[in-house]
Design an enzyme around this catalytic site. Sequence first.
Site, PDB file in Angstrom:
ATOM      1  CE1 TYR A   1      -3.250   2.936   0.999  1.00 19.48           C
ATOM      2  CE2 TYR A   1      -1.564   3.475   2.612  1.00 19.48           C
ATOM      3  CZ  TYR A   1      -2.692   3.823   1.902  1.00 19.48           C
ATOM      4  OH  TYR A   1      -3.263   5.054   2.088  1.00 19.48           O
TER       5      TYR A   1
ATOM      6  CD1 TRP B   1      -0.886   7.996  -0.876  1.00 17.53           C
ATOM      7  CD2 TRP B   1      -1.100   9.444  -2.565  1.00 17.53           C
ATOM      8  NE1 TRP B   1      -2.045   8.694  -0.689  1.00 17.53           N
ATOM      9  CE2 TRP B   1      -2.204   9.599  -1.695  1.00 17.53           C
ATOM     10  CE3 TRP B   1      -1.015  10.249  -3.698  1.00 17.53           C
ATOM     11  CZ2 TRP B   1      -3.220  10.526  -1.941  1.00 17.53           C
ATOM     12  CZ3 TRP B   1      -2.015  11.173  -3.932  1.00 17.53           C
ATOM     13  CH2 TRP B   1      -3.107  11.298  -3.059  1.00 17.53           C
TER      14      TRP B   1
END
Lengths: 220, 824
Positions: free
Chosen positions: B155, B157
């Site tokens: 996980y 950005w």
Amino acid sequence: MNEISIAAAPADVGGAAGITETLEERLLVLRWFAGLFREAPTEETVASLVHGPAAAFLEGLSKDPALGPDINYMRGLLAAKPDVKALTAQLGVAFSHLFLGVGGFNTVAPYESCHVGESDRTFGQPTMEMDALLRHLGLSVVSDFHEPADHISVELEIAALLTATGDPQARAMLTRLDRWIPAFADACFSRDPFGFYAAAASALRAFLARECRAASAIAH
Amino acid sequence: MTMMIKNTLASGVSRRSFLKTSAMLGAAGLVGPSLLTFGARAEGADGEVMTGSHWGIFKAKVEGGRAVSIAAWDKDPKPSHQLPGVLDSIYSPTRIRYPMVRRAYLEKGPGAEPETRGKGDFVRVSWDQALDLVAKEIQRVEKDHGPAAIFAGSYGWKSPGKLHNCRTLLSRMMNLAGGFVNHIGDYSTGAAQVIMPHVMGTLEVYEQQTAWPVVVDNTEVLVFWSADPYKTNQIGWVIPDHGGFEGMEAFKKTGKTVICIDPIRTETAKEMNAEWVAVQPQTDVAMMLGIAHTLYTEKLHNQDFLDTYTTGFDKFLPYLMGESDGTPKTAEWASEICGVPADKIKELARLFASKRTMLAGGWGMQRQHHGEQAHWMMVTLASMLGQIGEPGGGFGLSYHYANGGAPSADSPVLSGITDGGKAVKGAEWLSTSGAAAIPLARIVDMLENPGKEFDFNGTKNTYPDIKMAYWVGGNPFAHHQDRNRMVKAFQKLDTFIVHDFQWTPTARQADIVLPATTSYERNDIEQVGDYALKAILAMKKVIDPVYEARSDFDIFAEISKRLGKEKEFTEDKDEMAWLKSFYDAAQEQAKQRQIDMPDFDTFWKDGIVEFSVPDEAKAYVRYSTFREDPLLNPLGTPSGLIEIFSSNIEKMGYDDCPAHPTWMEPVERANAKGAKFPLHVDTAHPISRLHSQLCGTKLRETYSVAGREPCMINTKDAEKRGIADGDVVRVFNDRGQVLAGALVSDDILPGVIRLSEGAWYSPVEPGKPGSLDAYGDPNCLTVDIGTSKLAQGNCGHTAIADVEKFTGDLPKVTVFEAPAGAAE
């Protein structure tokens, strides 16, 4: 005197006058530094530094008054930890932290671009200038060395080559190195607690300064 | 040999003979072969390339094959000041240049000397060696322990782009390998995205808001509650359009009331000349209850709306009035907790009820213990005001994110590469595909407790026994809480693999590190504007990959090849073939909707295709159809109405998430009785980073204090401790200790310090839990517990600590120390 006795007979290296007097010896010193900053040492390289040809070479270098203190510091570190495997690991950690970015904020980038001008970005104007110089010389960096042309080792190799071939650009190349290696050496000094590469960078600074002075004296 | 050297090394020798001689010197063992070879390389290209990033569209000027400068796209209404950091990230001295393997791992195999993780003892290896290691380890773990032993629910950005979506590519490869453990949820909205479907029947947090033109025309009071859109709208999950800034600027010009409720005078408060209502951290629910109590007792609430559009207010009311627990939630009661004067709470209640009010809620208020309650209570408050579905009224939970409220263009939706697993509904980061899935923020709990039962949203599951973790496009050693607990937990792994382009704190913790390209060294395609869908952008490669970096697609294709699944992974398509397929699919949608789009080649040449915004999008009012007819247009809740009381949650019987919005003391709070530490640590999103992204760039120099992350502290708190602006301070609690640089200010409430999340973890003693962090990672101080049994979201804003001036010698940097045993 055009003799590089150390290449074949390390035991004879370094008389009282040291080993940085002749052209060939100076070329060897430039190329040795290029190799030192090129990659983390293998166990073979470290073994050579501890008790092989490179140890004799360092002993020879230590007799040069300008380089002696730094080289002796390096020799002291090598002598203090004679276990080649452990030393290889320690030098590997220092190398990857300092020069490969593992150290994050404490990285000392081995590129001219990061030590001149306002930015510490890699691939700056010096990269472009070195690329242009290589093109001018009809050369390039070997394909398995995936680094920009202003990498310290590339610049030292070019300096050695230009010096060896009596190229008039040799002086400019040495001056170029002398312009940023002091900043590089200062950064190594403040970020390398082990000290091996800090001492090496300091020795290189002293060596280049003298080379530049000598080149300048000849020119005048 | 000596003679040969003698003969050839005379001054004036040719370059060819020098290089030849160099090889001979190499044979003598002192120097390696020359780095120089004959044959000049062609000069790199010059030009200008338009591409995009999380910070917006930009044009890169390229000289000699190098990006020399970047400039924002001329149609960007509000370019981010962070954009120069993009160039820094490409050319950062801390780029990962080669595949690297932790020395003990390389020499002794998986699980060897895990305590040396993070110490940085890496050995450079060839790509083939690294890829072989990865493939063999995946096969070993799959064979010996099964797919539930590999956590690949990576996980973070990751960079934008529909092809080089490294998280999806990892899932795709792992699905072909046999399966893996995935994650549910995210760190941004872990609590809200679980509670909101119970309350509103939808996620809310990732959905379009009432359009800004409607807000500008109709809203009379605009309230940013725990939201700082001037800061956070700089970035977007795709390529940001920055349309939210146009909305905010237009609203500002009207001169209408803006109120910011926050412990800090935010960037938005400053930019919009807003009234700052300083609320104590973690007490938003109490303050909202105080407003709700005032509304009810002063008969300012909208009973018709509550009767028609909501269910369960009657069950909430006894709690609000104190009939069920003996504590009326008066403004005075709320004031004691939240620190806002009771008169101000009442004034706000009256103001909100008398004006068209938009409650724009942020996400920080739900990233704390019992975080589910904050947005639930905000919806309840908005329901009592009765303006939901009216132009410019109600609530919105995404005005601060990805420029929510920027009107949506008439655009097709661009597809991307899939993970090859079962189809999932909803946002990609909510994917539950995989052998198993855990609530993301419980990862450390999972590593520590294999086989332990855990609750999540009405279900019970057990944690798998993880042997290997694979992370791409993320930095969990920045975003996860309680760093010291985490460092210890990750030592349990046999293998930890990371792809990244920079030596992040996470990469430094890995066993195998693979150098990935940045977005700017590969071709991709992406939508512009998460909600605005303003354009489709050709994310053209700006420069060739530097060092030995390879794209994630190439890396996973190579691993798949070693797993015998190359064809399945690549589907025989190269980079450009994939991009064309995504574009062609979008064009097909466009044709059906009569939207003009050029063919792919023309698009790629032009670099962008823009779409127009229809008038109805500019007039969009969220929940207007529900308001018009709740029977014909019901919500997705069990009742079809707004659920102020949830029977489903009641059935779950959780002690930490009752069936209606409730104020509950968090596990720790600075102003609570018996609090062990006097200051709250506000870990808000940074102003000049995207979470931890760009922390490793020169941009840091624009905000760091004494070379460290700034620690904003109120003047009075600083004076009390003898701290001056610019001092190095030590922030500490029972979980950790960090150094930071004091930023003394009256823009922060006394009793609160701000240490923004995403500050890179830089332990003085790597690998040792409890080490002093030299830079200022706030997650050394935060708690690692779930928000509640319902959502199990993270509590990144729950932390109390103390601060002192650091008077000792600044700790020697020890990150260079050799691993234990290696230096002896």
